[in-house]
Design a protein around this motif. Structure first.
Motif, PDB file in Angstrom:
ATOM      1  N   ASN A 181       0.837  -1.201   0.000  1.00 29.52           N
ATOM      2  CA  ASN A 181       0.000   0.000   0.000  1.00 29.52           C
ATOM      3  C   ASN A 181       0.874   1.254   0.000  1.00 29.52           C
ATOM      4  O   ASN A 181       2.067   1.202   0.316  1.00 29.52           O
ATOM      5  N   PHE A 182       0.255   2.384  -0.355  1.00 34.58           N
ATOM      6  CA  PHE A 182       0.996   3.640  -0.475  1.00 34.58           C
ATOM      7  C   PHE A 182       0.913   4.439   0.820  1.00 34.58           C
ATOM      8  O   PHE A 182      -0.166   4.627   1.386  1.00 34.58           O
ATOM      9  N   LEU A 183       2.072   4.896   1.274  1.00 26.96           N
ATOM     10  CA  LEU A 183       2.110   5.801   2.424  1.00 26.96           C
ATOM     11  C   LEU A 183       1.550   7.164   2.036  1.00 26.96           C
ATOM     12  O   LEU A 183       0.774   7.772   2.780  1.00 26.96           O
ATOM     13  N   MET A 184       1.921   7.653   0.856  1.00 25.44           N
ATOM     14  CA  MET A 184       1.474   8.958   0.387  1.00 25.44           C
ATOM     15  C   MET A 184       1.633   9.020  -1.121  1.00 25.44           C
ATOM     16  O   MET A 184       2.353   8.213  -1.721  1.00 25.44           O
ATOM     17  N   ARG A 197      16.066   7.435  -1.800  1.00 25.89           N
ATOM     18  CA  ARG A 197      17.187   7.342  -0.858  1.00 25.89           C
ATOM     19  C   ARG A 197      16.795   7.720   0.559  1.00 25.89           C
ATOM     20  O   ARG A 197      17.614   7.591   1.474  1.00 25.89           O
ATOM     21  N   LEU A 198      15.575   8.173   0.786  1.00 31.11           N
ATOM     22  CA  LEU A 198      15.166   8.611   2.118  1.00 31.11           C
ATOM     23  C   LEU A 198      14.939   7.419   3.037  1.00 31.11           C
ATOM     24  O   LEU A 198      14.484   6.356   2.615  1.00 31.11           O
ATOM     25  N   ALA A 199      15.235   7.622   4.310  1.00 29.30           N
ATOM     26  CA  ALA A 199      15.044   6.569   5.307  1.00 29.30           C
ATOM     27  C   ALA A 199      13.557   6.256   5.464  1.00 29.30           C
ATOM     28  O   ALA A 199      12.729   7.156   5.580  1.00 29.30           O
ATOM     29  N   GLY A 200      13.236   4.981   5.474  1.00 23.77           N
ATOM     30  CA  GLY A 200      11.858   4.550   5.661  1.00 23.77           C
ATOM     31  C   GLY A 200      11.081   4.365   4.377  1.00 23.77           C
ATOM     32  O   GLY A 200       9.987   3.795   4.400  1.00 23.77           O
ATOM     33  N   ILE A 201      11.598   4.846   3.249  1.00 21.25           N
ATOM     34  CA  ILE A 201      10.915   4.708   1.965  1.00 21.25           C
ATOM     35  C   ILE A 201      11.415   3.436   1.285  1.00 21.25           C
ATOM     36  O   ILE A 201      12.594   3.306   0.958  1.00 21.25           O
ATOM     37  N   GLY A 202      10.492   2.495   1.057  1.00 15.64           N
ATOM     38  CA  GLY A 202      10.873   1.226   0.465  1.00 15.64           C
ATOM     39  C   GLY A 202      10.725   1.184  -1.035  1.00 15.64           C
ATOM     40  O   GLY A 202      11.373   0.386  -1.713  1.00 15.64           O
ATOM     41  N   LEU A 259       6.117   2.509   2.159  1.00 12.75           N
ATOM     42  CA  LEU A 259       6.901   2.466   3.393  1.00 12.75           C
ATOM     43  C   LEU A 259       7.568   1.101   3.530  1.00 12.75           C
ATOM     44  O   LEU A 259       7.016   0.081   3.119  1.00 12.75           O
ATOM     45  N   THR A 260       8.769   1.082   4.109  1.00  6.35           N
ATOM     46  CA  THR A 260       9.412  -0.197   4.416  1.00  6.35           C
ATOM     47  C   THR A 260       8.658  -0.891   5.538  1.00  6.35           C
ATOM     48  O   THR A 260       7.854  -0.283   6.245  1.00  6.35           O
ATOM     49  N   ALA A 267       6.258   5.842   9.846  1.00  3.28           N
ATOM     50  CA  ALA A 267       5.371   6.526   8.903  1.00  3.28           C
ATOM     51  C   ALA A 267       5.464   8.037   9.042  1.00  3.28           C
ATOM     52  O   ALA A 267       5.561   8.759   8.040  1.00  3.28           O
ATOM     53  N   LEU A 268       5.447   8.542  10.262  1.00  2.00           N
ATOM     54  CA  LEU A 268       5.468   9.994  10.466  1.00  2.00           C
ATOM     55  C   LEU A 268       6.814  10.582  10.043  1.00  2.00           C
ATOM     56  O   LEU A 268       6.858  11.624   9.375  1.00  2.00           O
TER      57      LEU A 268
END
Length: 655
Positions: A135-138, A168-173, A293-294, A299-300
């Motif tokens: 699913n999509f975080l945003m 490359r951002l942390a938490g983005i899978g 999201l990974t 999430a926040l």
């Protein structure tokens, strides 16, 4: 143990401060989500076989990979999905508790064994292996305010400059692009090609041969002749850069000196690399990025990082290009956690007021008030060490456990106060005697309470994933409460409390009135309990009747895996009959958009053609419908479920 800390109150404070610091540091690094990770870990393999139909994809690619994946450690089941547009996915679902990082390494190793048997076109494109949530975080949308800016330009810029930055951002899978970067499009005229006795393979071979970067060597390289004074690398512009260059590609040279060029049999233009997906925002064409999201991402924090990165990239966007994040699922997570935190603070305040009302002394009240947050902060430290997250259930457990955590401290304080009042001992001596009497009781109560909650941590499957964090938070908080009741609480009693005076229990004013009323109420309660005990059989019958009624009501209540909540958005899946073109899909999407945008509760409408959670193709579509803030939707029938029902009903009439 209690005597050790009573004689060393500073050491008790040091231990408590260490627990507080560990908890505060852990809170900063704990992932935040709405619920614990319920679904088992999954790894998705995506392959592209240009020009292949679904059956070819299944036979030539997916089935080969499937055979190699059999026997993976912890693998529960596999699901293959082949699409008619030359793409296919293989989803590997592992058993709950499997380390997804190690599982991904195992999948990569197994995949390398299968690559030699895959078609060359698939190996050239590569197979993507991802462990991001499906699913999509945003969803971030990019549009051109300037009509002179072509949407393909925006899409190409986003694909080349924005998408890699967000990946490359942390938490983005994963980052899914709803658009495409630019590419040279060659539309072959089959009739002209046939008349010249050429094939598409000839065209492809000519393009590959004449659009290649070649190494032309060096001038004056070693070993060189005597007197050579210059050395330079020879650069040959082998790769073509414009449509005119591609048009001049020679397909065949005839014996009479004439040549057949690409422009003679094809139309060459600069367009999108693929037209499989397209995005719209409020009915206007746009470029979309769906961010996933990974499995262990915050999430926040991830949502905040994405917005900060987009704001930092904004000055470098082409003139007239702007961005917007109309759909962000972390908003509901933030509000949910915020509400639970408010409830937690309110519960602590209520506990303080109740203790002050009954203890009627600020010193007696202050000791349990200090102990409660220390126990909760210690629980945060344990949560971080065992890989848990801050979510609605873990915070709900903390709200519930406050009433239990404060009990141990109250038992200690009340017993110390009783001994000081009855035996006229000093706070230090009274604390020593009190702890010698109740230490065993505190440990016994703690063991019994922990034994109540611990079994829930061993539930299997999705149920276990949900209740495990709730159970652990309750048990750990109770354990910290008992430890503090045997260490910090007696140290505080010995140092903070004052000797009791003769008029200690003679209260006046509000507390005097409250004590009188409470004593009378307690006596009435004792009288009623005595009467009920003399009618034990009748009371037992009433008790059995209440159990029967409770069971009947429970059986009639509707059941659900998780409660249905208004999360501030609705998701619409559009699927036309197989074979429907994207033009038909866009007409259906446009109809849905027009109806949804007329609803007063709707804030934005994001529509994606060619992509859906159920598959990809020209007949597929997906729409995210963010709603206005909850404060603006207070009327009946304005929640997300009602809005989704109205849109569904309106679209059913269009069928």
């Amino acid at each position: 143990m209690a005597k050790f800390f009573i004689d060393r109150p500073i050491f008790a404070w040091v231990v408590a401060i260490f627990i507080v610091l560990a908890g505060m540091v852990s809170i900063k690094f704990l992932p935040i989500s709405q619920y614990p990770q319920v679904a088992p870990p999954t790894i998705t393999l995506t392959a592209v076989y240009a020009g292949a139909d679904a059956q070819t994809m299944e036979d030539s690619v997916l089935s080969i990979i499937e055979r190699e994946m059999n026997g993976l450690e912890g693998l529960d089941y596999m699901e293959a999905k082949a699409l008619s547009n030359g793409t296919g996915t293989l989803t590997l679902t592992f058993k709950t508790g499997t380390n997804d990082d190690l599982a991904q390494v195992d999948v990569q190793n197994r995949l390398s064994r299968a690559e030699s048997r895959l078609p060359s076109a698939v190996k050239q494109t590569g197979i993507q292996v991802a462990k991001a949530n499906s699913n999509f975080l945003m969803v971030a949308m990019f549009s051109a305010d300037d009509p002179n800016v072509d949407l393909s330009t925006v899409s190409d810029y986003v694909a080349r400059n924005v998408q890699p930055e967000l990946q490359r951002l942390a938490g983005i899978g994963g980052v899914q692009l709803f658009g495409a970067e630019r590419a040279m499009r060659i539309w072959i005229d089959a009739n002209k090609l046939r008349s010249l006795n050429l094939t598409a393979t000839d065209v492809s071979a000519a393009i590959a041969a004449q659009n290649a970067q070649v190494s032309a060597g060096s001038l004056g390289d070693l070993p060189n002749s005597n007197g050579q004074t210059i050395s330079a690398t020879i650069t040959v512009p082998g790769q073509l850069k414009s449509t005119d260059d591609f048009k001049k590609i020679v397909l065949r040279a005839n014996t009479d000196g004439s040549v057949v060029r690409l422009q003679d049999v094809a139309q060459v233009e600069l367009g999108a690399q693929t037209y499989a997906t397209s995005a719209r925002l409020n009915g206007k064409p746009a470029v979309g990025l769906g961010l996933q999201l990974t499995s262990d991402g915050n999430a926040l924090a991830a949502s905040q990082l994405v917005k900060e990165k987009l704001a930092a990239l904004q000055p470098f966007f082409p003139a007239g290009v702007s961005w917007k994040v109309p759909y962000d699922s972390s908003t509901f997570v933030s509000i949910s956690i915020e509400k639970v935190v408010h409830t937690l603070l309110e519960a602590m305040l209520l506990v303080f007021l109740v203790m002050f009302l009954f203890l009627q002394n600020i010193r007696y009240t202050l000791i349990p008030t200090i102990v409660v947050p220390i126990a909760l902060l210690g629980t945060f430290a344990v949560m971080y060490s065992v890989g848990m997250s801050i979510n609605v259930l873990s915070m709900f457990a903390m709200v519930l456990v406050i009433g239990i955590v404060v009990d141990d401290a109250i038992v200690v304080v009340e017993n110390v106060e009783r001994i000081m009042a009855e035996e006229k001992l000093s706070p230090l001596e009274a604390t020593r005697k009190a702890m010698s009497q109740i230490s065993g009781a505190v440990i016994g109560i703690t063991v019994v309470l922990i034994a109540v909650f611990i079994p829930m941590a061993f539930f299997s499957g999705a149920t276990g994933n949900i209740y495990r964090q709730f159970s652990v938070v309750m048990a750990v908080s109770i354990a910290f409460s008992a430890f503090l009741a045997l260490s910090l609480t007696p140290a505080l009693c010995a140092t903070l409390l004052k000797p009791i005076t003769e008029d200690h229990h003679e209260k006046k004013g509000f507390f005097g009135w409250f004590n009188q009323k409470f004593t009378k109420g307690a006596k009435r309660y004792e009288t009623h309990v005595g009467r009920l005990l003399r009618r034990g059989s009748r009371v037992l019958m009433v008790y059995v009747a209440l159990i029967v009624v409770a069971v009947l009501v429970m059986m009639r209540l509707p059941t659900a895996f998780l409660p249905t909540e208004d999360q501030g958005y609705a998701i619409a899946s559009i699927q036309l009959p197989p074979g429907a073109t994207q033009e038909r899909t866009l007409k259906t999407i446009s109809t849905m958009e027009q109806f949804a945008m007329k609803q007063p509760e709707v804030e934005n409408v994001i529509a994606i053609a060619g992509f859906s959670f159920t598959g990809q193709g020209q007949n597929m579509g997906l729409s995210f419908i963010p709603l206005k803030d909850w404060s603006e939707r207070t009327a009946a029938g304005s929640d997300a479920t009602a809005v989704a029902g109205k849109i569904t009903g309106a679209m059913m009439q269009q069928v």
